[in-house]
Design a protein around this motif. Structure first.
Motif, PDB file in Angstrom:
ATOM      1  N   TYR A 182     -16.066  -5.759   7.135  1.00 32.51           N
ATOM      2  CA  TYR A 182     -16.554  -5.061   5.938  1.00 32.51           C
ATOM      3  C   TYR A 182     -15.441  -4.185   5.359  1.00 32.51           C
ATOM      4  O   TYR A 182     -15.172  -4.205   4.154  1.00 32.51           O
ATOM      5  N   THR A 183     -14.801  -3.417   6.231  1.00 33.31           N
ATOM      6  CA  THR A 183     -13.727  -2.538   5.768  1.00 33.31           C
ATOM      7  C   THR A 183     -12.551  -3.338   5.235  1.00 33.31           C
ATOM      8  O   THR A 183     -11.956  -2.991   4.207  1.00 33.31           O
ATOM      9  N   TRP A 184     -12.207  -4.452   5.907  1.00 35.97           N
ATOM     10  CA  TRP A 184     -11.050  -5.237   5.491  1.00 35.97           C
ATOM     11  C   TRP A 184     -11.264  -5.962   4.164  1.00 35.97           C
ATOM     12  O   TRP A 184     -10.316  -6.180   3.407  1.00 35.97           O
ATOM     13  N   VAL A 185     -12.494  -6.338   3.854  1.00 40.37           N
ATOM     14  CA  VAL A 185     -12.763  -6.971   2.560  1.00 40.37           C
ATOM     15  C   VAL A 185     -12.396  -6.019   1.429  1.00 40.37           C
ATOM     16  O   VAL A 185     -11.860  -6.425   0.394  1.00 40.37           O
ATOM     17  N   VAL A 186     -12.657  -4.736   1.630  1.00 41.76           N
ATOM     18  CA  VAL A 186     -12.288  -3.729   0.639  1.00 41.76           C
ATOM     19  C   VAL A 186     -10.797  -3.394   0.739  1.00 41.76           C
ATOM     20  O   VAL A 186     -10.088  -3.307  -0.267  1.00 41.76           O
ATOM     21  N   THR A 187     -10.315  -3.231   1.971  1.00 45.59           N
ATOM     22  CA  THR A 187      -8.929  -2.820   2.187  1.00 45.59           C
ATOM     23  C   THR A 187      -7.941  -3.863   1.679  1.00 45.59           C
ATOM     24  O   THR A 187      -6.895  -3.517   1.127  1.00 45.59           O
ATOM     25  N   ALA A 188      -8.247  -5.154   1.843  1.00 46.16           N
ATOM     26  CA  ALA A 188      -7.333  -6.214   1.419  1.00 46.16           C
ATOM     27  C   ALA A 188      -7.060  -6.135  -0.079  1.00 46.16           C
ATOM     28  O   ALA A 188      -5.911  -6.295  -0.524  1.00 46.16           O
ATOM     29  N   THR A 189      -8.114  -5.883  -0.855  1.00 45.40           N
ATOM     30  CA  THR A 189      -7.936  -5.757  -2.303  1.00 45.40           C
ATOM     31  C   THR A 189      -7.055  -4.564  -2.644  1.00 45.40           C
ATOM     32  O   THR A 189      -6.123  -4.662  -3.450  1.00 45.40           O
ATOM     33  N   MET A 190      -7.323  -3.420  -2.024  1.00 47.02           N
ATOM     34  CA  MET A 190      -6.564  -2.215  -2.335  1.00 47.02           C
ATOM     35  C   MET A 190      -5.142  -2.293  -1.794  1.00 47.02           C
ATOM     36  O   MET A 190      -4.214  -1.763  -2.411  1.00 47.02           O
ATOM     37  N   LEU A 191      -4.958  -2.967  -0.653  1.00 44.96           N
ATOM     38  CA  LEU A 191      -3.609  -3.145  -0.117  1.00 44.96           C
ATOM     39  C   LEU A 191      -2.757  -3.970  -1.070  1.00 44.96           C
ATOM     40  O   LEU A 191      -1.630  -3.582  -1.421  1.00 44.96           O
ATOM     41  N   ALA A 192      -3.281  -5.109  -1.514  1.00 41.74           N
ATOM     42  CA  ALA A 192      -2.543  -5.953  -2.459  1.00 41.74           C
ATOM     43  C   ALA A 192      -2.322  -5.235  -3.785  1.00 41.74           C
ATOM     44  O   ALA A 192      -1.257  -5.344  -4.402  1.00 41.74           O
ATOM     45  N   MET A 193      -3.318  -4.475  -4.210  1.00 43.17           N
ATOM     46  CA  MET A 193      -3.191  -3.702  -5.447  1.00 43.17           C
ATOM     47  C   MET A 193      -2.099  -2.654  -5.315  1.00 43.17           C
ATOM     48  O   MET A 193      -1.284  -2.455  -6.226  1.00 43.17           O
ATOM     49  N   ALA A 194      -2.073  -1.986  -4.162  1.00 41.14           N
ATOM     50  CA  ALA A 194      -1.106  -0.909  -3.951  1.00 41.14           C
ATOM     51  C   ALA A 194       0.327  -1.429  -3.952  1.00 41.14           C
ATOM     52  O   ALA A 194       1.202  -0.885  -4.631  1.00 41.14           O
ATOM     53  N   VAL A 195       0.581  -2.492  -3.176  1.00 37.40           N
ATOM     54  CA  VAL A 195       1.960  -2.951  -3.038  1.00 37.40           C
ATOM     55  C   VAL A 195       2.460  -3.645  -4.295  1.00 37.40           C
ATOM     56  O   VAL A 195       3.674  -3.721  -4.540  1.00 37.40           O
ATOM     57  N   SER A 196       1.536  -4.162  -5.131  1.00 40.61           N
ATOM     58  CA  SER A 196       1.972  -4.864  -6.340  1.00 40.61           C
ATOM     59  C   SER A 196       2.115  -3.948  -7.547  1.00 40.61           C
ATOM     60  O   SER A 196       2.839  -4.284  -8.496  1.00 40.61           O
ATOM     61  N   THR A 197       1.451  -2.797  -7.534  1.00 43.18           N
ATOM     62  CA  THR A 197       1.456  -1.927  -8.711  1.00 43.18           C
ATOM     63  C   THR A 197       2.855  -1.468  -9.124  1.00 43.18           C
ATOM     64  O   THR A 197       3.202  -1.534 -10.314  1.00 43.18           O
ATOM     65  N   PRO A 198       3.713  -0.985  -8.206  1.00 44.21           N
ATOM     66  CA  PRO A 198       5.056  -0.587  -8.637  1.00 44.21           C
ATOM     67  C   PRO A 198       5.863  -1.743  -9.214  1.00 44.21           C
ATOM     68  O   PRO A 198       6.668  -1.551 -10.129  1.00 44.21           O
ATOM     69  N   VAL A 199       5.646  -2.940  -8.679  1.00 45.36           N
ATOM     70  CA  VAL A 199       6.363  -4.111  -9.189  1.00 45.36           C
ATOM     71  C   VAL A 199       5.932  -4.417 -10.617  1.00 45.36           C
ATOM     72  O   VAL A 199       6.766  -4.634 -11.501  1.00 45.36           O
ATOM     73  N   TRP A 200       4.607  -4.415 -10.861  1.00 45.39           N
ATOM     74  CA  TRP A 200       4.112  -4.640 -12.229  1.00 45.39           C
ATOM     75  C   TRP A 200       4.661  -3.574 -13.179  1.00 45.39           C
ATOM     76  O   TRP A 200       5.060  -3.872 -14.309  1.00 45.39           O
ATOM     77  N   GLY A 201       4.667  -2.312 -12.733  1.00 42.13           N
ATOM     78  CA  GLY A 201       5.136  -1.232 -13.596  1.00 42.13           C
ATOM     79  C   GLY A 201       6.598  -1.373 -13.969  1.00 42.13           C
ATOM     80  O   GLY A 201       6.982  -1.154 -15.121  1.00 42.13           O
ATOM     81  N   LYS A 202       7.429  -1.738 -12.990  1.00 38.67           N
ATOM     82  CA  LYS A 202       8.848  -1.907 -13.288  1.00 38.67           C
ATOM     83  C   LYS A 202       9.080  -3.116 -14.183  1.00 38.67           C
ATOM     84  O   LYS A 202       9.914  -3.077 -15.090  1.00 38.67           O
ATOM     85  N   LEU A 203       8.341  -4.200 -13.931  1.00 42.71           N
ATOM     86  CA  LEU A 203       8.465  -5.376 -14.797  1.00 42.71           C
ATOM     87  C   LEU A 203       8.090  -5.036 -16.238  1.00 42.71           C
ATOM     88  O   LEU A 203       8.654  -5.589 -17.183  1.00 42.71           O
ATOM     89  N   ALA A 204       7.146  -4.087 -16.398  1.00 43.29           N
ATOM     90  CA  ALA A 204       6.738  -3.682 -17.746  1.00 43.29           C
ATOM     91  C   ALA A 204       7.857  -2.964 -18.488  1.00 43.29           C
ATOM     92  O   ALA A 204       7.882  -2.949 -19.722  1.00 43.29           O
ATOM     93  N   ASP A 205       8.789  -2.340 -17.751  1.00 39.70           N
ATOM     94  CA  ASP A 205       9.942  -1.701 -18.389  1.00 39.70           C
ATOM     95  C   ASP A 205      11.021  -2.701 -18.753  1.00 39.70           C
ATOM     96  O   ASP A 205      12.005  -2.347 -19.411  1.00 39.70           O
ATOM     97  N   ILE A 206      10.861  -3.958 -18.311  1.00 35.08           N
ATOM     98  CA  ILE A 206      11.895  -4.973 -18.516  1.00 35.08           C
ATOM     99  C   ILE A 206      11.409  -6.117 -19.391  1.00 35.08           C
ATOM    100  O   ILE A 206      12.107  -6.553 -20.314  1.00 35.08           O
ATOM    101  N   PHE A 207      10.194  -6.616 -19.118  1.00 35.70           N
ATOM    102  CA  PHE A 207       9.713  -7.835 -19.767  1.00 35.70           C
ATOM    103  C   PHE A 207       8.582  -7.549 -20.754  1.00 35.70           C
ATOM    104  O   PHE A 207       8.157  -6.409 -20.928  1.00 35.70           O
ATOM    105  N   ASN A 208       8.075  -8.616 -21.361  1.00 36.22           N
ATOM    106  CA  ASN A 208       7.006  -8.567 -22.347  1.00 36.22           C
ATOM    107  C   ASN A 208       5.708  -8.066 -21.708  1.00 36.22           C
ATOM    108  O   ASN A 208       5.133  -8.728 -20.845  1.00 36.22           O
ATOM    109  N   ARG A 209       5.243  -6.906 -22.136  1.00 33.13           N
ATOM    110  CA  ARG A 209       4.066  -6.301 -21.522  1.00 33.13           C
ATOM    111  C   ARG A 209       2.793  -7.079 -21.825  1.00 33.13           C
ATOM    112  O   ARG A 209       1.878  -7.137 -20.996  1.00 33.13           O
TER     113      ARG A 209
END
Length: 545
Positions: free
Chosen positions: A45-72
């Protein structure tokens, strides 16, 4: 941009946000049933929620930096597509492992939607004017957050839980079309696409290893164990290497210079604590309603309305207040204190708490979070240099998600242990034949279906979950006090009156960035008819194109 033009540009953006919120909340009321149906445990139960937030957390800085470089615009459409594919895959889950993997894909898309929506918002609306549109974002958040659990409960009771994952797909397709037709962002001179791949790998690996350890410790291995030592040391070494890499990189994924800004650093600290309150409350309230109060998924959705009502009302009212007066700090301090009161009230819950008290506690906490969440991003965007807008915005979202992920993982571990102990204590008071019956009914270790248990055993389980979940909420109070201190120390700074696009054009040499647009469907605005939206055109003509 006039008010009318802003609304057109926001239409697809708001629909994309609605899809991400809906897909996350529509399963919240049915998650206990999903885990029970798939034979999962409290850890699952906890991991079903945690997996989404884990992937969200580690990908957010990458998306943000890409937004400073590529077509938003292209990036947010890509994020929405990834999110929808993950949702569809989750609908076909045949066990909890597959569901957890699908939810991780959802998290990758959600990280992009969470960061890019705030970045694009800063492109087209100035900090001072952003409050007047808080009602729109608050309405989308409320409809998705309140309507999601209600819709999920109805769908689960009528058609089965799998349709919860498919329901957002038509809206997502409409959002992609609207983004293509309505979102046109001016082009600016971007740096050459030099991506800090090493920094991205180190940050992702270090954070992932740390969060995986938090999720597994005390469930699959002890705190004092070889596994704990190896994972913690490994995560620390990876994160230290990431900091060194970011300090030396020409175009770092997370510029370390941002932490010299007092506003940014304090907002990050506050976001960590807010994440625990926001994600932890949403996750464990559903369990409280269904496992401690015996509510159906539909009833559980209805019972959580007060929290979202508080969030919608406070974010809308105080957003307008900030636009009219420019005074954001008193609002945020009051919001953090309100969140403390709400968390303390939820910490008093048990299986017999009156529903009216539960509703008031949720209303108070929701009001406090509504005064904080959007404004933490606002003050950071107002103080950070425009060239780091994407990285700074995503960083606030990143740390809020990190706080929520760690909080849910730790609280989930505490809940599993407390529930186990309380159920054991309750079973010990039963007659011998009932003890044997309870051992058979609860031997699998999975989250039980209350309706399928004998009355005496169901009462013990309800009491165990009610008392344990109330204790969890009490543990969040010290963290909300951290938010109070961080917000109180934020330096007072007037909100700017330029959008990110205008600020960027001022910073560029004359003529730079004005030659084209990010997508070929965009057109330069034509002269308006006399008097049209006159009240919205206060920006000097030299700052409009």
């Amino acid at each position: 941009m006039t008010h009318r033009e802003v609304l057109r540009a926001l239409s697809g953006l708001l629909m994309g946000m609605f899809v991400s919120i809906l897909a996350g909340t529509v399963v919240s009321t049915s998650l206990p049933l999903i885990i029970a149906d798939l034979g999962g445990s409290q850890s699952s139960y906890t991991w079903v929620v945690t997996a989404t937030m884990l992937a969200m957390a580690v990908s957010t800085p990458v998306w943000g930096k890409l937004a400073d470089i590529f077509n938003r615009k292209l990036l947010i459409q890509l994020a929405l597509t990834v999110f929808v594919l993950g949702s569809a895959a989750a609908g076909f889950s045949h066990n909890t492992d597959f569901l957890i993997a699908a939810r991780a894909v959802q998290g990758l898309g959600a990280g992009g939607l969470a960061a890019l929506s705030q970045i694009i918002l800063a492109d087209i609306i100035s900090p001072r004017e952003r409050g007047r549109y808080a009602g729109l974002f608050g309405a989308v958040m409320a409809v998705g957050s309140v309507g999601g659990p209600l819709l999920g409960g109805v769908i689960t009771d009528a058609f089965g839980w799998r349709w919860n994952f498919f329901v957002a797909m038509p809206v997502a397709i409409a959002a992609l079309i609207m983004l293509q037709l309505t979102l046109h962002l001016p082009q600016h001179d971007r740096p050459k696409p030099k991506i800090d791949y090493l920094g991205a790998v180190l940050i992702t690996s270090g954070v992932s290893l740390l969060l995986i350890w938090v999720s597994l410790v005390d469930q699959q291995f002890a705190w004092a164990s070889v596994e704990t030592a190896s994972m913690v040391i490994g995560a620390v070494l990876l994160l230290v290497a990431a900091v060194i890499t970011e300090l030396r990189a020409e175009n770092p994924m997370v510029p370390m210079t941002m932490f010299r800004d007092r506003t940014f650093t304090l907002a990050v600290v506050a976001s960590l604590a807010v994440g625990v309150s926001m994600f932890g409350t949403a996750v464990f309230l559903a369990q409280y309603m269904q496992l401690a109060r015996g509510a159906t998924p539909t009833e559980s959705g209805l019972l959580t309305i007060p929290m979202m009502a508080g969030l919608l009302t406070s974010s809308t009212f105080f957003g307008q207040f900030i636009t009219r007066t420019g005074h954001w700090k008193p609002v945020m301090v009051a919001g953090s204190l309100t969140a403390v009161v709400g968390s303390a009230m939820l910490g008093m819950l048990d299986g017999d708490s009156p529903i009216w008290f539960v509703s008031i506690a949720m209303l108070v906490l929701g009001a406090g979070l509504g005064m904080l969440m959007q404004n933490l991003v606002l003050v950071v965007q107002n103080s950070i240099p425009v060239e780091n807008l994407g990285a700074a915005t995503s960083a606030v979202t990143f740390f809020r998600t990190i706080g929520g992920t760690i909080g849910v993982s730790v609280l989930g571990s505490v809940l599993a242990l407390q529930v186990k102990d309380r159920i054991a204590e309750g079973i010990a008071t039963l007659a011998p034949e009932q003890q044997a019956q309870a051992a058979q009914a609860l031997s699998s270790g999975s989250v039980p279906k209350i309706a399928d248990l004998p009355p005496a055993i169901a009462s013990i389980v309800e009491h165990a979950y009610g008392a344990s979940i109330g204790h969890l909420f009490l543990l969040t109070v010290p963290l909300t006090l951290v938010t109070v201190v961080a917000v109180a120390l934020l330096p007072r700074q007037d909100l700017g009156t330029l959008t990110a696009v205008q600020a960027r054009q001022q910073a560029e040499p004359v003529g730079a960035g004005a030659a084209g647009l990010e997508d070929p469907t965009a057109t330069q605005p034509t002269d308006r008819a006399a008097g049209e939206d006159a009240d919205e055109t206060s920006v000097p003509a030299t700052m409009r194109s």
